[in-house]
Write a protein that holds these residues in place. Structure first.
Motif, PDB file in Angstrom:
ATOM      1  N   VAL A 167      30.543   3.275  -8.796  1.00 47.71           N
ATOM      2  CA  VAL A 167      31.441   4.311  -9.306  1.00 47.71           C
ATOM      3  C   VAL A 167      32.884   4.032  -8.891  1.00 47.71           C
ATOM      4  N   GLN A 168      33.053   3.340  -7.768  1.00 50.83           N
ATOM      5  CA  GLN A 168      34.395   3.062  -7.266  1.00 50.83           C
ATOM      6  C   GLN A 168      35.145   2.052  -8.137  1.00 50.83           C
ATOM      7  N   MET A 169      34.436   1.087  -8.730  1.00 49.98           N
ATOM      8  CA  MET A 169      35.113   0.051  -9.521  1.00 49.98           C
ATOM      9  C   MET A 169      35.315   0.529 -10.953  1.00 49.98           C
ATOM     10  N   PRO A 170      36.563   0.676 -11.399  1.00 51.08           N
ATOM     11  CA  PRO A 170      36.806   1.206 -12.744  1.00 51.08           C
ATOM     12  C   PRO A 170      36.362   0.233 -13.832  1.00 51.08           C
ATOM     13  N   SER A 171      35.836   0.803 -14.909  1.00 53.68           N
ATOM     14  CA  SER A 171      35.399  -0.022 -16.040  1.00 53.68           C
ATOM     15  C   SER A 171      35.535   0.702 -17.370  1.00 53.68           C
ATOM     16  N   LEU A 172      35.918   1.989 -17.327  1.00 55.44           N
ATOM     17  CA  LEU A 172      35.829   2.835 -18.516  1.00 55.44           C
ATOM     18  C   LEU A 172      36.583   2.270 -19.709  1.00 55.44           C
ATOM     19  N   GLN A 173      37.780   1.757 -19.507  1.00 52.10           N
ATOM     20  CA  GLN A 173      38.559   1.301 -20.648  1.00 52.10           C
ATOM     21  C   GLN A 173      38.005   0.029 -21.276  1.00 52.10           C
ATOM     22  N   SER A 174      37.041  -0.606 -20.604  1.00 51.33           N
ATOM     23  CA  SER A 174      36.443  -1.822 -21.160  1.00 51.33           C
ATOM     24  C   SER A 174      35.039  -1.615 -21.706  1.00 51.33           C
ATOM     25  N   ILE A 175      34.452  -0.448 -21.479  1.00 48.42           N
ATOM     26  CA  ILE A 175      33.060  -0.209 -21.891  1.00 48.42           C
ATOM     27  C   ILE A 175      32.861  -0.482 -23.377  1.00 48.42           C
ATOM     28  N   GLU A 176      33.640   0.170 -24.228  1.00 47.60           N
ATOM     29  CA  GLU A 176      33.422   0.024 -25.670  1.00 47.60           C
ATOM     30  C   GLU A 176      33.883  -1.328 -26.191  1.00 47.60           C
ATOM     31  N   ILE A 177      34.872  -1.942 -25.551  1.00 48.33           N
ATOM     32  CA  ILE A 177      35.293  -3.294 -25.936  1.00 48.33           C
ATOM     33  C   ILE A 177      34.133  -4.260 -25.752  1.00 48.33           C
ATOM     34  N   VAL A 178      33.514  -4.208 -24.572  1.00 45.38           N
ATOM     35  CA  VAL A 178      32.396  -5.102 -24.280  1.00 45.38           C
ATOM     36  C   VAL A 178      31.191  -4.751 -25.145  1.00 45.38           C
ATOM     37  N   GLU A 179      30.946  -3.474 -25.331  1.00 46.83           N
ATOM     38  CA  GLU A 179      29.815  -3.045 -26.162  1.00 46.83           C
ATOM     39  C   GLU A 179      29.954  -3.580 -27.579  1.00 46.83           C
ATOM     40  N   ASN A 180      31.151  -3.497 -28.144  1.00 44.25           N
ATOM     41  CA  ASN A 180      31.376  -3.994 -29.505  1.00 44.25           C
ATOM     42  C   ASN A 180      31.236  -5.510 -29.585  1.00 44.25           C
ATOM     43  N   GLU A 181      31.659  -6.207 -28.528  1.00 47.23           N
ATOM     44  CA  GLU A 181      31.544  -7.660 -28.526  1.00 47.23           C
ATOM     45  C   GLU A 181      30.089  -8.118 -28.405  1.00 47.23           C
ATOM     46  N   LEU A 182      29.345  -7.452 -27.540  1.00 51.31           N
ATOM     47  CA  LEU A 182      27.975  -7.886 -27.266  1.00 51.31           C
ATOM     48  C   LEU A 182      26.958  -7.321 -28.241  1.00 51.31           C
ATOM     49  N   GLY A 183      27.300  -6.205 -28.885  1.00 54.15           N
ATOM     50  CA  GLY A 183      26.382  -5.602 -29.844  1.00 54.15           C
ATOM     51  C   GLY A 183      25.168  -4.958 -29.202  1.00 54.15           C
ATOM     52  N   LYS A 184      25.326  -4.463 -27.968  1.00 48.95           N
ATOM     53  CA  LYS A 184      24.226  -3.773 -27.268  1.00 48.95           C
ATOM     54  C   LYS A 184      24.828  -2.744 -26.336  1.00 48.95           C
ATOM     55  N   PRO A 185      24.036  -1.766 -25.887  1.00 48.29           N
ATOM     56  CA  PRO A 185      24.585  -0.725 -25.017  1.00 48.29           C
ATOM     57  C   PRO A 185      25.178  -1.294 -23.731  1.00 48.29           C
ATOM     58  N   VAL A 186      26.329  -0.766 -23.366  1.00 49.81           N
ATOM     59  CA  VAL A 186      27.002  -1.125 -22.118  1.00 49.81           C
ATOM     60  C   VAL A 186      27.260   0.170 -21.356  1.00 49.81           C
ATOM     61  N   ILE A 187      26.827   0.212 -20.112  1.00 45.14           N
ATOM     62  CA  ILE A 187      26.994   1.412 -19.305  1.00 45.14           C
ATOM     63  C   ILE A 187      27.640   1.046 -17.974  1.00 45.14           C
ATOM     64  N   SER A 188      27.926   2.057 -17.194  1.00 42.74           N
ATOM     65  CA  SER A 188      28.416   1.875 -15.824  1.00 42.74           C
ATOM     66  C   SER A 188      27.795   2.956 -14.962  1.00 42.74           C
ATOM     67  N   ALA A 189      27.983   2.834 -13.652  1.00 46.79           N
ATOM     68  CA  ALA A 189      27.507   3.883 -12.750  1.00 46.79           C
ATOM     69  C   ALA A 189      28.212   5.199 -13.048  1.00 46.79           C
ATOM     70  N   ALA A 190      29.509   5.133 -13.383  1.00 39.79           N
ATOM     71  CA  ALA A 190      30.264   6.354 -13.673  1.00 39.79           C
ATOM     72  C   ALA A 190      29.797   7.015 -14.961  1.00 39.79           C
ATOM     73  N   VAL A 191      29.617   6.241 -16.011  1.00 36.99           N
ATOM     74  CA  VAL A 191      29.143   6.786 -17.286  1.00 36.99           C
ATOM     75  C   VAL A 191      27.758   7.406 -17.106  1.00 36.99           C
ATOM     76  N   SER A 192      26.894   6.716 -16.380  1.00 35.43           N
ATOM     77  CA  SER A 192      25.538   7.231 -16.131  1.00 35.43           C
ATOM     78  C   SER A 192      25.584   8.528 -15.344  1.00 35.43           C
ATOM     79  N   THR A 193      26.456   8.582 -14.332  1.00 34.63           N
ATOM     80  CA  THR A 193      26.577   9.778 -13.505  1.00 34.63           C
ATOM     81  C   THR A 193      27.104  10.950 -14.319  1.00 34.63           C
TER      82      THR A 193
END
Length: 246
Positions: A182-208
């Motif tokens: 949760v400490q390491m930020p990733s939110l602004q990259s979640i959908e970028i990576v998801e669109n590139e990989l074509g599969k769900p991308v999550i983080s501890a923060a999104v899950s929480t």
């Protein structure tokens, strides 16, 4: 917990009427080592008591690796123990741990095999991988960024995770965990990576955030946060314990 979780709830406020306040109590930890994580977790009951003084509706325990460092399956014990503190204090509230929330998110998404990025040193990252594997998920490729200082973890540029994800072998992964912290930020990259990989991308923060919203019995939605909070899984049942007044 004090950056991306509120950001996710503010994103929800852009499409739903509910409004939220956030209250914090800190467990001390500077270097991300097993010893400091154990000392940090020992302080969690004090924090639960302080937050329940404010009669909050749900508590979130932010540190995924602190939970996982305490032994396999410990998130269940921690959630039960801390929720019991709120009951004893006369303000019963469910407790969501980021470790338990990540496991719940993988179950909700039907994941069998995952790829993962963590900021921790290699031994702690391996421990996280083993904890997740013990919960029934196969962890394929994973990356340990090896950032020892907790403030440096928070200062890591989330845009760098796009290239990190590209280097992962995610070919047979059902879900990619872009930040197992949760400490390491990733939110602004979640959908970028998801669109590139074509599969769900999550983080501890999104899950929480997803589990916090469901513990509040609210649809779990937040624009810009990827598949889990897209609305497709807005009404899945909350997977934690709901306390009752003693």
């Amino acid at each position: 917990m004090e950056t991306e979780i509120p950001a996710l709830f503010r994103a929800r406020e852009s499409v739903a009427p509910e409004r939220f306040t956030f209250h914090s109590s800190r467990m001390r930890m500077k270097e991300v080592t097993k010893e400091q994580l154990e000392a940090m977790d020992a302080d969690s009951t004090r924090c639960a008591a302080e937050l329940s003084d404010a009669a909050v509706d749900v508590l979130g325990y932010a540190c995924l690796v602190a939970i996982m460092s305490m032994g396999k399956g410990y998130h269940c014990e921690s959630e039960s123990k801390l929720s019991a503190v709120t009951v004893e204090n006369g303000a019963p509230a469910p407790v969501v741990t980021s470790a338990g929330a990540l496991v719940s998110a993988l179950e909700i998404l039907g994941a069998k095999r995952i790829a993962l990025v963590a900021p921790y040193m290699k031994p702690l990252t391996k421990m996280v991988v083993e904890y997740i594997a013990d919960q029934g998920f196969e962890v394929g490729d994973y990356t340990a960024l090896e950032i020892p200082n907790n403030l440096d973890v928070a200062a890591h540029d989330p845009r760098n995770l796009v290239d990190t994800a590209r280097r992962l072998d995610h070919s047979d992964a059902d879900v990619v965990v872009l930040s197992a912290c949760v400490q390491m930020p990733s939110l602004q990259s979640i959908e970028i990576v998801e669109n590139e990989l074509g599969k769900p991308v999550i983080s501890a923060a999104v899950s929480t955030a997803h589990q916090l919203m469901r513990a509040l019995d609210l649809p779990a939605i937040a624009p810009g946060a990827g598949t889990l909070l897209s609305g497709e899984y807005a009404d899945v049942p909350y997977r934690g314990l709901m306390p009752t007044r003693a």
